[in-house]
Write a protein that holds these residues in place. Structure first.
Motif, PDB file in Angstrom:
ATOM      1  N   GLY A  48       0.595  -0.711   0.051  1.00 44.83           N
ATOM      2  CA  GLY A  48       0.183  -0.001  -0.180  1.00 44.83           C
ATOM      3  C   GLY A  48       0.566   1.351   0.165  1.00 44.83           C
ATOM      4  N   ALA A  49       2.640   1.208  -0.090  1.00 44.94           N
ATOM      5  CA  ALA A  49       2.817   2.650  -0.282  1.00 44.94           C
ATOM      6  C   ALA A  49       3.811   2.052  -1.197  1.00 44.94           C
ATOM      7  N   ILE A  50       4.540   3.428  -1.448  1.00 43.89           N
ATOM      8  CA  ILE A  50       5.843   3.839  -2.283  1.00 43.89           C
ATOM      9  C   ILE A  50       6.916   4.026  -2.170  1.00 43.89           C
ATOM     10  N   ASP A  51       7.751   4.249  -2.129  1.00 42.72           N
ATOM     11  CA  ASP A  51       8.766   4.206  -1.692  1.00 42.72           C
ATOM     12  C   ASP A  51       9.724   5.522  -1.690  1.00 42.72           C
ATOM     13  N   VAL A  52      10.015   6.469  -1.135  1.00 39.47           N
ATOM     14  CA  VAL A  52      10.263   8.087  -2.154  1.00 39.47           C
ATOM     15  C   VAL A  52      12.019   7.563  -2.188  1.00 39.47           C
ATOM     16  N   ARG A  53      11.944   7.710  -3.753  1.00 38.75           N
ATOM     17  CA  ARG A  53      13.574   7.770  -4.199  1.00 38.75           C
ATOM     18  C   ARG A  53      13.275   7.513  -6.010  1.00 38.75           C
ATOM     19  N   ARG A  54      15.041   8.369  -6.043  1.00 42.61           N
ATOM     20  CA  ARG A  54      14.810   8.650  -7.579  1.00 42.61           C
ATOM     21  C   ARG A  54      14.966   7.415  -8.234  1.00 42.61           C
ATOM     22  N   PRO A  55      14.091   6.926  -9.350  1.00 41.77           N
ATOM     23  CA  PRO A  55      15.064   5.316 -10.617  1.00 41.77           C
ATOM     24  C   PRO A  55      16.215   5.829 -11.443  1.00 41.77           C
ATOM     25  N   VAL A  56      16.507   5.135 -11.240  1.00 41.57           N
ATOM     26  CA  VAL A  56      17.446   4.982 -12.519  1.00 41.57           C
ATOM     27  C   VAL A  56      17.362   4.310 -13.348  1.00 41.57           C
ATOM     28  N   LEU A  57      17.051   5.450 -14.810  1.00 42.61           N
ATOM     29  CA  LEU A  57      16.917   4.519 -16.434  1.00 42.61           C
ATOM     30  C   LEU A  57      17.441   3.181 -16.549  1.00 42.61           C
TER      31      LEU A  57
END
Length: 342
Positions: free
Chosen positions: A292-301
């Protein structure tokens, strides 16, 4: 639009860093089967420029400012490392509801799309009824009409749908005047009214709060000029907010997640789980909900995935031409306000 005085990147920097992608959807949404976007590679990490194709260059201006803000300016300090999110249920038939919701494991809130063009209130009732049955009595259901009702239609629909214990109704009517009117009509029912388009598609995003036309503001980072600009609006509005997305790639979702992470009092689950509606993405670790949640992070392409979803040449050219035109408008605005292109 953004709060920083950092010089703009050059147009050449943006174009050289850009990949135009077309991501297929698992379910038709907003009348499309694929989502097009431009992913950009900035010094702070990947960012995204993805105004909907029907938006003109002036409306797209804030979206480009938002993309630059996230890719070229450091994000504010995060107050949390995970953000609770809602499931988004498109205007599907009741028999499709369970399969859609299965893509949102652990989500305790469902946002149900209603007032879809070509459908009826009976269609909405059937969809919401099925969502409530699958969610159970303790979960939360919010509606999103995208301004599709007039005031009388909204009042009738809210009365009809109230039996499903609504958390709030988002943008039941298109104009701020009509939002104010419907809020007065349903206030006695205890169902709050939220504003989305009346925040991000107007010249003054604070007008709806100033006029008492909404109880909650739906805030989207990219169309409000980026995280820093959106935070300024949140601080000045003085209303509870829901941070949402615009059917972004996981890169755009990350922009919203960083915004949500920097808001001190985040009372509502956020609309940042729409990467679950994508059949492909630009990262090997997409920002989809877990518990029920998402992480706070920058995905790497993932460059191999980016290559797989590259838009066809005519669409690539269309988006690059669009970015070039909108950048020109941004330069004009920057010069008039004291910023300058790098």
């Amino acid at each position: 639009m953004a709060s920083t005085h950092r010089p703009l990147p050059t147009l050449a920097e943006l174009l050289d860093s850009a990949s135009v992608v077309s991501l297929p959807l698992t379910t038709r949404f907003r009348g499309v089967d694929a989502r097009e976007a431009v992913v950009l590679r900035g010094p702070e990490g990947a960012t995204e420029f993805s105004p909907f194709v029907e938006y003109d260059d002036v409306e797209s201006l804030a979206w480009l400012a938002g993309a630059i803000d996230f890719g070229w300016v450091a994000a504010p300090a995060a107050l949390r490392d995970r953000v609770h999110v809602n499931a988004t249920l498109p205007a599907v038939a009741p028999g499709e509801v369970e399969a859609v919701l299965a893509r949102y494991p652990g989500c305790r809130t469902i946002k149900v799309k209603v007032a879809e063009r070509g459908q009826t209130l009976d269609d909405d009732l059937a969809r919401v009824r099925e969502a409530r049955a699958l969610l159970g009595s303790e979960g939360r259901i919010r509606l999103d009409a995208n301004g599709g009702w007039n005031v009388d239609e909204a009042e009738h629909a809210i009365h009809a749908l109230a039996e499903f214990d609504l958390e709030y109704v988002e943008q039941p009517c298109a104009s701020v005047d009509d939002l104010w009117e419907i809020r007065q009509r349903v206030k006695y029912m205890g169902i709050p009214v939220a504003a989305d388009e009346s925040v991000r598609k107007v010249d003054d995003p604070l007008d709806v709060a100033r006029r008492g036309a909404a109880d909650i503001l739906v805030i989207k980072a990219q169309p409000l000029g980026g995280i820093h600009s959106a935070l300024d609006i949140v601080g000045r509005a003085g209303l509870p907010v829901v941070v949402s997305s615009a059917l972004d790639t996981s890169v755009g979702i990350a922009m919203g997640a960083h915004l949500a992470a920097s808001i001190p009092n985040l009372e509502y689950d956020c609309g940042l789980a729409t990467a679950a509606l994508l059949a492909a993405d630009v990262t090997a670790e997409p920002l989809v909900p877990v518990d029920g949640a998402i992480d706070v992070r920058r995905p790497v392409l993932d460059e191999s995935l980016v290559q797989q979803v590259r838009a066809a040449a005519p669409r690539d050219m269309w988006w690059r031409d669009r970015l070039t035109r909108v950048y020109g408008l941004l330069v004009e605005l920057s010069e008039s306000t004291g910023r300058h292109a790098g």
